[in-house]
Design a protein around this motif. Structure first.
Motif, mmCIF file in Angstrom:
data_model
loop_
_atom_site.group_PDB
_atom_site.id
_atom_site.type_symbol
_atom_site.label_atom_id
_atom_site.label_comp_id
_atom_site.label_asym_id
_atom_site.label_seq_id
_atom_site.Cartn_x
_atom_site.Cartn_y
_atom_site.Cartn_z
ATOM 1 N N ALA A 329 0.836 -1.199 0.000
ATOM 2 C CA ALA A 329 0.000 0.000 0.000
ATOM 3 C C ALA A 329 0.877 1.257 0.000
ATOM 4 N N VAL A 330 1.926 1.257 0.822
ATOM 5 C CA VAL A 330 2.853 2.397 0.863
ATOM 6 C C VAL A 330 3.544 2.558 -0.488
ATOM 7 N N PHE A 331 3.929 1.446 -1.100
ATOM 8 C CA PHE A 331 4.551 1.485 -2.433
ATOM 9 C C PHE A 331 3.639 2.195 -3.434
ATOM 10 N N GLY A 332 2.363 1.821 -3.447
ATOM 11 C CA GLY A 332 1.416 2.421 -4.384
ATOM 12 C C GLY A 332 1.175 3.890 -4.121
ATOM 13 N N MET A 333 1.132 4.279 -2.852
ATOM 14 C CA MET A 333 0.912 5.686 -2.508
ATOM 15 C C MET A 333 2.079 6.554 -2.963
ATOM 16 N N PHE A 334 3.287 6.097 -2.711
ATOM 17 C CA PHE A 334 4.472 6.821 -3.176
ATOM 18 C C PHE A 334 4.545 6.842 -4.703
ATOM 19 N N LEU A 335 4.174 5.708 -5.320
ATOM 20 C CA LEU A 335 4.239 5.595 -6.778
ATOM 21 C C LEU A 335 3.481 6.739 -7.450
ATOM 22 N N THR A 336 2.258 6.988 -6.959
ATOM 23 C CA THR A 336 1.434 8.020 -7.580
ATOM 24 C C THR A 336 1.768 9.408 -7.066
ATOM 25 N N SER A 337 1.812 9.565 -5.758
ATOM 26 C CA SER A 337 1.974 10.909 -5.187
ATOM 27 C C SER A 337 3.360 11.491 -5.447
ATOM 28 N N ALA A 338 4.391 10.837 -4.924
ATOM 29 C CA ALA A 338 5.755 11.366 -5.067
ATOM 30 C C ALA A 338 6.240 11.267 -6.506
ATOM 31 N N GLY A 339 5.891 10.161 -7.194
ATOM 32 C CA GLY A 339 6.316 10.009 -8.580
ATOM 33 C C GLY A 339 5.736 11.091 -9.472
ATOM 34 N N MET A 340 4.443 11.355 -9.326
ATOM 35 C CA MET A 340 3.811 12.393 -10.126
ATOM 36 C C MET A 340 4.279 13.788 -9.703
ATOM 37 N N GLN A 341 4.554 13.973 -8.413
ATOM 38 C CA GLN A 341 5.002 15.292 -7.942
ATOM 39 C C GLN A 341 6.350 15.671 -8.557
ATOM 40 N N ILE A 342 7.248 14.697 -8.716
ATOM 41 C CA ILE A 342 8.539 14.980 -9.333
ATOM 42 C C ILE A 342 8.369 15.412 -10.789
ATOM 43 N N TRP A 343 7.412 14.781 -11.486
ATOM 44 C CA TRP A 343 7.199 15.092 -12.903
ATOM 45 C C TRP A 343 6.226 16.242 -13.111
ATOM 46 N N TYR A 344 5.582 16.703 -12.060
ATOM 47 C CA TYR A 344 4.567 17.748 -12.201
ATOM 48 C C TYR A 344 5.113 19.027 -12.857
#
Length: 531
Positions: A329-344
């Motif tokens: 669950a933590v993996f998935g949350m970071f995947l979307t939130s932090a991953g997308m934030q870096i590319w935002y």
């Protein structure tokens, strides 16, 4: 935030007053031997300048760490022409530092037990600052990525030790509040980073050192990331090692000396004057699990074997199922939130080139931007490379940072009345719906709101999930559980950063579908957890 005033404490004679207070609190030991619990001594000293300064140090280190990890999204745009980067190479650049943190944090956690939290923090920060300084003058993208990887390794030490060091300088009464205020610097970093990048990159200048090296403004962003860590290291230098850790290592004399430093710094008085000149007190020993990890028997191989033995119980009954569900669950949350934030920043910068009159979805705008870029490469303008960053990119990223700050406040108010699981499921549901709507909505203001929710909701869920993970395992396994959980989260950032870099241009809609599906899967996993 209210704390007791330490200056008005400890004015009664030592003898009856102190020992009666200690017995009432259940903290004082054998009155004849004046053996006191560490928490009681710390409470007698009181919350003061040492704790306030350490809170500031923790905040500055958090600011340095988060700004270093997230500013690479803007630096990738500003340096893409200089380094000649493709989208995939941008993904590698964005993932380099996080990869270093992922590889090192779990081992730094044990190093902080063995060699001291202050040592790991101080030397880890100095190593990070040195590597940041070196990276300012690197002209090759792969050398830059290697230095960023090493920078992540040193930052892993800071991440592993900071909260343990901060908490051990505070009593139970203040610990949760202090940690909460320290974590709010994550939101401050999300505002600080785009604001300082805007200030730096608004100037158009360059220094020509040679034909192969031109110093351009984007390199000063690295300096802005370096400064909070350097200031924190200077403030940290006079601090002693954690007295609680020293007691756990049977170094009572050094623990008392550390408490003496705290007492003099907070109150301008010695321990003897606080407890009475005739008080020849001792400290009760502290216990930290996995003492064999600090023995160092068998060298590096022995330490690795001990780490493995200490970790295996998390993957055995009765903790196995719940723990595995939690880390995924933590993996998935970071995947979307932090991953997308870096590319935002990249997404907003490309989207801002769309004409105001065109009503298009995010992927339609991005596809038009990539098509325009491909057309330029095949024309006489092939030598022209655009690394400009729109004002909207900075403003939208600052709005996301402000949203995190407000979100943490609202979340804190909802947790007790609604419960952790309900708040988690609601946040993940909002994130999923936002991701679906991004495929269809064309209004620019609504898209900004949806993107904020898309990044914010899984991001806010991470702190709740880590707190829930702590409750799912016994006390002696909690530190390892959180370390592994955060390591899996950073692995999610690495996967997302590279996946978006490779897939955003040819498969934009598919990229958003995968990220949105990960939020939905997280909600499914949370539903089955006994939170």
């Amino acid at each position: 935030m209210q704390f007791s005033d330490s200056k008005n404490e400890g004015r009664q004679p030592v003898g009856v007053g102190i020992l009666e207070a200690g017995h009432r609190a259940g903290l004082a030991g054998d009155g004849a031997n004046n053996e006191f619990d560490y928490e009681y001594v710390l409470a007698r000293i009181g919350f003061g300048k040492a704790q306030w300064l350490l809170l500031l140090i923790s905040g500055l280190l958090t600011l340095c760490s988060m700004a270093t990890q997230t500013s690479v999204g803007i630096m990738a745009i500003a340096s893409q022409c200089e380094f000649g980067m493709s989208q995939a190479e941008k993904g590698i650049m964005m993932a380099a530092c996080v990869t270093g943190i992922f590889l090192s944090t779990y081992f730094w956690g044990y190093a902080s037990d063995a060699f001291g939290r202050r040592s790991v923090l101080f030397y880890g920060t100095l190593a990070t600052n040195l590597l940041q300084l070196i990276s300012m003058f690197i002209t090759n993208i792969w050398a830059f990525n290697v230095v960023n990887l090493l920078m992540g390794v040193s930052l892993g030490g800071v991440s592993a030790a900071i909260y343990a060091y901060l908490s051990e300088f505070n009593t139970d009464k203040h610990r949760a509040v202090v940690i909460n205020y320290s974590t709010m610097f994550v939101s401050i970093a999300a505002i600080y980073m785009p604001a300082i990048c805007w200030l730096i990159l608004s100037a158009d200048w360059s220094l020509h050192f040679s034909d192969s090296f031109i110093f351009r403004p984007w390199r000063l962003i690295i300096l802005s990331n370096l400064l909070p860590g350097l200031i924190a290291a200077l403030f940290l230098y006079p601090f002693p090692e954690s007295p609680k850790l020293l007691l756990a290592q049977d170094r009572e004399y050094e623990a008392i000396a550390a408490l003496e430093w705290i007492c003099k710094f907070n109150r301008g008085r010695s321990l003897a004057s606080v407890f009475g000149s005739d008080a020849d007190f001792k400290l009760k020993p502290e216990q930290i699990a996995d003492d064999d990890l600090r023995s160092g028997s068998g060298g590096i191989c022995g330490i690795l074997v001990n780490i493995w033995r200490a970790t295996v119980p998390l993957f055995q009954k009765p903790h196995c199922v719940n723990f595995i569900l939690s880390i995924f669950a933590v993996f998935g949350m970071f995947l979307t939130s932090a991953g997308m934030q870096i590319w935002y920043p990249e997404i907003v910068n490309r989207s801002s080139g769309d004409n105001a009159g065109n009503s298009s979805s995010v992927c339609d705008i991005l596809e038009a931007s990539f098509e325009k870029q491909r057309f330029n490469v095949t024309t006489v303008d092939a030598e022209i490379c655009d690394d400009s960053i729109s004002t909207k990119t900075y403003i939208d990223n600052m709005i996301v940072g402000c949203a995190f700050l407000v979100g943490f406040i609202i979340q804190g108010a909802l947790l007790n009345p609604l419960g952790r699981k309900n708040v988690l499921l609601a946040a993940l549901a909002i994130g999923t719906v936002s991701g679906i709507l991004l495929h269809f909505v064309v209004n620019a203001q609504v898209v900004l709101v949806l993107f904020c929710l898309y990044i914010l909701m899984p991001g806010l869920s991470i702190s709740i999930m880590c707190g829930a993970m702590v409750d799912l395992v016994p006390t002696h396994l909690r530190g390892k559980a959180v370390s592994i959980g955060l390591a899996m989260g950073r692995l999610g950032v690495i996967v997302a950063s590279n996946m978006i870099g490779v897939m955003l241009e040819p498969y934009c809609h598919t990229t958003f579908v995968i990220l949105t599906a990960s939020i939905l899967i997280c909600a499914f996993l949370v539903h089955f957890l006994p939170i």
